[in-house]
Design a protein around this motif. Structure first.
Motif, short mmCIF file in Angstrom:
data_model
loop_
_atom_site.label_atom_id
_atom_site.label_comp_id
_atom_site.label_asym_id
_atom_site.label_seq_id
_atom_site.Cartn_x
_atom_site.Cartn_y
_atom_site.Cartn_z
N GLY A 70 -8.06 12.48 3.69
CA GLY A 70 -7.88 13.60 4.62
C GLY A 70 -9.20 14.11 5.17
N TYR A 91 -3.36 17.34 9.08
CA TYR A 91 -3.77 16.44 8.00
C TYR A 91 -4.05 17.21 6.72
N SER A 95 -1.95 16.67 3.23
CA SER A 95 -2.65 16.38 1.97
C SER A 95 -2.17 17.29 0.84
N ILE A 235 -3.80 8.87 5.79
CA ILE A 235 -4.60 9.38 4.67
C ILE A 235 -4.72 8.32 3.57
#
Length: 448
Positions: A70, A91, A95, A235
């Motif tokens: 991330g 993002y 995460s 990710i």
């Protein structure tokens, strides 16, 4: 500091200081636990920690998967445009959710299958099994926090607050040091007391890291997510090589534990427990270099500033070489210093430890370069080569050598990692030079 304009030397060493502090203090958890338990219980305590070690590798590797994956994306988006703020937050949100899912999964496994897992990790002796289970008792309840601490530390560095990440880890580490001694010896709680100190230290680190979200520096917030599964994939593929570097250490520990018990004895296992701690410290130093350079390299890669990437690389290699030779000199010159540091050794351990430590520690010269290589390839989004380097070193070549060398001679087992690091370093340096040149060519073509 402006990652796109600030003086690279000052910027890098500023980030390195913070990352180094975080990484080294994180190592203090395992270091102090190993030293205190080794002194309290002797070789049996050291062996118990050797079979618990893969748990730490798994949980920290998951934290790196999310934090590095991330964080790299967030830094690249920052470098490309100031208008990417919403994507950065997407993002970050993914995460956090991803971490929660993995934490629950780990929670279930460690509560329901602890004995089976420890046996698989190498706890073939009943006494070692009972000590390992005792150590895990308090840690079970806050196991997910270790993952979150690793992940949040990476995001804080990418959100321009590396100092708070360092303070958080430092505060938890200091408590762990004091708590280890007090709980284990003063309160006579033994291995349980050492684990309790580690548990409370992790809680302190987590609470302090949360302060970032109430400061003006914070740019991260929860937001509505589009294409959730695609972002999980983004990710995962970027963070995978960092994830696998630490996970591989756990896999190798399992292989070593089982091979040692098959071809050697308990004394050799306790010496390997010492090597695990030294290796962890060397790896933490390499992580610090990778984590310090990652925001700088990723942001400038997004902005196509190749000259700044090359200058950062130069300072990274200075740092890596310094770390490598310090550890080589110490382990070659004073091997039993580490033996006494981590346990009250028996005569047998004192007799076999110097040779084992001297052979295995040859790998410390090259290990930092190979770990940094994965960070570098992730930072410039070369995920396939990052994957190749991490899996080739951490699983394929090393596992083959660990399984086959003892068939020739049991003591050849200790040469597995030096041989692995030598071969991997040749590949790592070649690909670093190749892809750095390729970035320069692409930038020149873009300018034209």
């Amino acid at each position: 500091m402006d990652l796109l304009k600030a003086n690279i030397r000052k910027l890098y060493y500023s980030y390195l200081l913070s990352a180094f502090g975080s990484a080294i203090i994180a190592c203090v958890y395992s270091f102090v636990d190993a030293a205190v338990i080794g002194k309290y219980l002797g070789p049996d305590g050291a062996s118990a920690l050797a079979v618990v070690a893969p748990f730490w590798n798994i949980i920290y590797s998951l934290g790196l998967l999310l934090g590095v994956g991330g964080g790299v994306i967030m830094s690249k988006l920052k470098g490309e445009s100031l208008d990417n703020k919403n994507q950065e937050n997407e993002y970050f949100t993914v995460s956090i959710i991803y971490s929660l899912f993995l934490s629950i999964l780990m929670y279930i496994m460690i509560f329901c299958f602890d004995k089976q897992i420890l046996f698989f990790f190498g706890a073939k002796d009943e006494k070692i099994m009972q000590l390992a289970l005792e150590y895990l008792k308090p840690i079970k309840f806050i196991f997910p926090l270790f993952l979150y601490n690793q992940m949040l530390g990476s995001f804080l560095r990418n959100d321009n607050n590396p100092l708070l990440a360092t303070i958080a880890v430092l505060a938890g580490g200091v408590f762990n040091i004091v708590g280890d001694v007090v709980f284990t010896f003063t309160c006579n709680m033994g291995i349980f007391g050492s684990a309790l100190a580690t548990t409370i230290g992790a809680c302190i680190t987590f609470i302090i890291m949360l302060i970032h979200f109430f400061t003006k520096k914070n740019t991260m917030k929860f937001t509505r997510i589009e294409s959730f599964l695609r972002k999980i994939w983004d990710i995962s593929k970027i963070g995978f090589s960092s994830f696998f570097v630490d996970l591989a250490m756990g896999i190798l520990t399992i292989l070593f534990n089982n091979q040692i018990m098959r071809y050697l004895n308990d004394a050799a296992l306790s010496v390997y427990a010492i090597l695990i701690n030294i290796t962890t410290f060397v790896q933490c130093c390499a992580y610090a270099v990778g984590q310090a350079s990652q925001p700088i390299i990723s942001t400038n890669y997004g902005a196509k500033n190749t000259k700044r990437i090359k200058e950062t690389l130069k300072h990274c290699f200075y740092s890596l070489l310094f770390v490598s030779f310090i550890f080589l000199i110490l382990t070659q010159s004073y091997p039993n210093m580490f033996t006494y540091m981590f346990m009250t050794p028996t005569d047998e351990v004192l007799q076999i430890a110097p040779k084992i430590i001297r052979i295995y520690s040859i790998s410390f010269v090259l290990l930092p370069i190979n770990i940094f290589a994965s960070y570098y390839f992730q930072s410039i989004l070369k995920n396939k080569i990052a994957f190749f380097i991490s899996t080739f070193r951490g699983l394929i070549l090393s596992a083959i050598l660990i399984m086959t060398l003892p068939l020739i001679n049991s003591n050849l087992l200790w040469y597995a990692m030096p041989i692995t690091e030598i071969i991997t370093t040749i590949l790592s340096i070649y690909f670093i030079i190749y892809y750095t040149k390729k970035i320069s060519i692409n930038e020149d073509n873009t300018d034209k």
